[in-house]
Design a protein around this motif. Sequence first.
Motif, PDB file in Angstrom:
ATOM      1  N   PRO A 108      -3.130  -2.116  -4.426  1.00 57.94           N
ATOM      2  CA  PRO A 108      -1.697  -2.427  -4.324  1.00 57.94           C
ATOM      3  C   PRO A 108      -0.913  -2.154  -5.597  1.00 57.94           C
ATOM      4  O   PRO A 108       0.238  -1.689  -5.541  1.00 57.94           O
ATOM      5  CB  PRO A 108      -1.696  -3.920  -3.973  1.00 57.94           C
ATOM      6  N   SER A 164       7.292 -13.820   1.584  1.00 57.37           N
ATOM      7  CA  SER A 164       6.443 -13.205   2.615  1.00 57.37           C
ATOM      8  C   SER A 164       7.101 -11.966   3.227  1.00 57.37           C
ATOM      9  O   SER A 164       6.448 -10.926   3.371  1.00 57.37           O
ATOM     10  CB  SER A 164       6.122 -14.228   3.703  1.00 57.37           C
ATOM     11  N   VAL A 170       6.656  -8.986   0.882  1.00 62.07           N
ATOM     12  CA  VAL A 170       5.313  -8.393   0.881  1.00 62.07           C
ATOM     13  C   VAL A 170       5.104  -7.531   2.115  1.00 62.07           C
ATOM     14  O   VAL A 170       4.607  -6.400   2.021  1.00 62.07           O
ATOM     15  CB  VAL A 170       4.235  -9.493   0.795  1.00 62.07           C
ATOM     16  N   THR A 171       5.494  -8.033   3.287  1.00 61.90           N
ATOM     17  CA  THR A 171       5.247  -7.282   4.521  1.00 61.90           C
ATOM     18  C   THR A 171       6.070  -5.999   4.589  1.00 61.90           C
ATOM     19  O   THR A 171       5.664  -5.032   5.231  1.00 61.90           O
ATOM     20  CB  THR A 171       5.556  -8.137   5.762  1.00 61.90           C
ATOM     21  N   MET A 188       4.105  -3.549   1.753  1.00 64.04           N
ATOM     22  CA  MET A 188       2.726  -3.150   1.978  1.00 64.04           C
ATOM     23  C   MET A 188       2.557  -2.478   3.333  1.00 64.04           C
ATOM     24  O   MET A 188       3.143  -2.909   4.320  1.00 64.04           O
ATOM     25  CB  MET A 188       1.800  -4.370   1.885  1.00 64.04           C
ATOM     26  N   GLN A 243      -5.250  -4.133   2.144  1.00 63.55           N
ATOM     27  CA  GLN A 243      -4.243  -4.058   1.095  1.00 63.55           C
ATOM     28  C   GLN A 243      -3.373  -5.302   1.055  1.00 63.55           C
ATOM     29  O   GLN A 243      -3.034  -5.800  -0.008  1.00 63.55           O
ATOM     30  CB  GLN A 243      -3.369  -2.822   1.281  1.00 63.55           C
ATOM     31  N   ARG A 244      -2.996  -5.782   2.229  1.00 59.40           N
ATOM     32  CA  ARG A 244      -2.107  -6.935   2.241  1.00 59.40           C
ATOM     33  C   ARG A 244      -2.808  -8.185   1.719  1.00 59.40           C
ATOM     34  O   ARG A 244      -2.208  -8.998   1.018  1.00 59.40           O
ATOM     35  CB  ARG A 244      -1.559  -7.162   3.650  1.00 59.40           C
ATOM     36  N   ASN A 259      -1.529 -10.328  -1.448  1.00 56.80           N
ATOM     37  CA  ASN A 259      -1.313 -11.775  -1.452  1.00 56.80           C
ATOM     38  C   ASN A 259      -2.201 -12.468  -2.475  1.00 56.80           C
ATOM     39  O   ASN A 259      -1.801 -13.452  -3.096  1.00 56.80           O
ATOM     40  CB  ASN A 259      -1.571 -12.341  -0.054  1.00 56.80           C
ATOM     41  N   THR A 272      -1.651 -14.029   4.509  1.00 57.50           N
ATOM     42  CA  THR A 272      -2.021 -12.795   5.195  1.00 57.50           C
ATOM     43  C   THR A 272      -2.077 -13.014   6.702  1.00 57.50           C
ATOM     44  O   THR A 272      -1.620 -12.168   7.483  1.00 57.50           O
ATOM     45  CB  THR A 272      -3.388 -12.290   4.687  1.00 57.50           C
ATOM     46  N   GLN A 304       1.505 -13.467   8.087  1.00 58.17           N
ATOM     47  CA  GLN A 304       2.204 -12.178   8.080  1.00 58.17           C
ATOM     48  C   GLN A 304       1.720 -11.269   9.200  1.00 58.17           C
ATOM     49  O   GLN A 304       2.477 -10.448   9.716  1.00 58.17           O
ATOM     50  CB  GLN A 304       2.012 -11.498   6.730  1.00 58.17           C
ATOM     51  N   THR A 364       5.943  -5.561  12.271  1.00 58.85           N
ATOM     52  CA  THR A 364       5.595  -5.383  10.871  1.00 58.85           C
ATOM     53  C   THR A 364       4.988  -4.016  10.606  1.00 58.85           C
ATOM     54  O   THR A 364       4.292  -3.817   9.628  1.00 58.85           O
ATOM     55  CB  THR A 364       4.617  -6.484  10.414  1.00 58.85           C
TER      56      THR A 364
END
Length: 439
Positions: A4, A123, A126-127, A130, A136-137, A141, A329, A332, A423
């Motif tokens: 990441p 959150s 991040v979504t 990534m 990766q997610r 996190n 994670t 998400q 997502t």
Amino acid sequence: MPHPLRLRNFRLLFISRTLSTLSDALVPTALSLAVIQITGSATLLAVVLGCALGARLLLLPAAGVIADRFDTRTVALSADLARVVTQTVVAVELLSGDPSVSRIALAQTVAGAASAVGLTNLSPLVTKIMPASGEQRLKANSLMGVAKSVSLLAGPALTGMLMLAVGVGWVFVVDATAFGISAALMMMVRLRESTPSPGSRRSIRADLAEGFVEVRARDWHWSSLIAHAVWNFAANVLLTLGPLVAVSRYGGEAAWIAVTQAGGIGLLAGSLLSGRARPSRPVLVGNIALSSYALPLTLFAVGAPVPALVVGYGIALAALGFLNPTWETTVQAVIPQNVLARVSSYDWLVSLAAQPLGVVFAPIALSLWGERVPFTVAAVLVAVTCVGTAAVPGVRKLRLDYGALEQSRPEAEESGAAAADGTGGILAQESEKSARTPV
């Protein structure tokens, strides 16, 4: 698949949010000492701290609506810029030689509201940065968890050094500057999103209701929130009574400092572990791990030696460090992108609201029954509720495929119900009972 931190947008986000988290970690110690220096009153200190906490709690649901309605980057940028202003106001007050506690309290009220927006917006950030990859997610996190752990460890120490070197007023100058740099970095981040059109917006009440229904519809989510709230209650029982017991039973502050430092190291270790662990039932494993907080509570109740307390508290905080990225994670992966911030706001609201209950319960129970009872009660509650989530069907059945980041539940497979969560390729499968209709 690249790490990441090799992705420019995530790298910018990571540095920005780390600065923001560290800036938040500077405030409590500096603010407490500043108000005490100005007034010498514990009551006024409680009022100032309560303004920040109260604003954060009251604004959390609305903050989730804001984060879901508007451009995610703009929301994060606005939250940082608001705290640039508030911390600058406090710095000016403290450096002026004639500070006003009322203006400081007002500034911290606004800062608390901005903090609520920042919490619920993380959150979605991040979504939207990534790719739809579980590996990766989860690493992303985990990195966020590591940054938070390091900030919590370094914040008070950095505050102390700054206060000794340049004075408490300059701590807030540094704080405002860090928020400013964080905002500048956020301006450089590019997200995969579009701002909702005004015609698609409904009333705030309807948006809040939709977020609550998303929480209520998933038994694994709301049952875990109850367990997490009890954990926060128990943690604040220990944080309230622990220093007192350390001084009275173990002969000084050194014992308590050793315990808290072990907790910080454990939190960091757990955050690092979460980036490598791949539990197929993440919520079940995370909640059972969280029940380990009963260990230090029990050790305090029975008067265990300091080395045992240090190890027990380190294990308990390592479990927390592991749970947080794993939980993020999972949420998400399952929660639709367009309501993710609102769901996060209910998560934070339940967790933070439970903290004052532990602070209030601890001294009352201590005065009525002695120190063993509050520790024992808290230990039993946290063990029963965290382990008890295993009895909830959704907790046991929820699985996460980290390769495709698909969430599969047996009852969904039987009914054939499936819905894309928005997502970017993540598929959330749920039963008809969990259908998304408008915590």
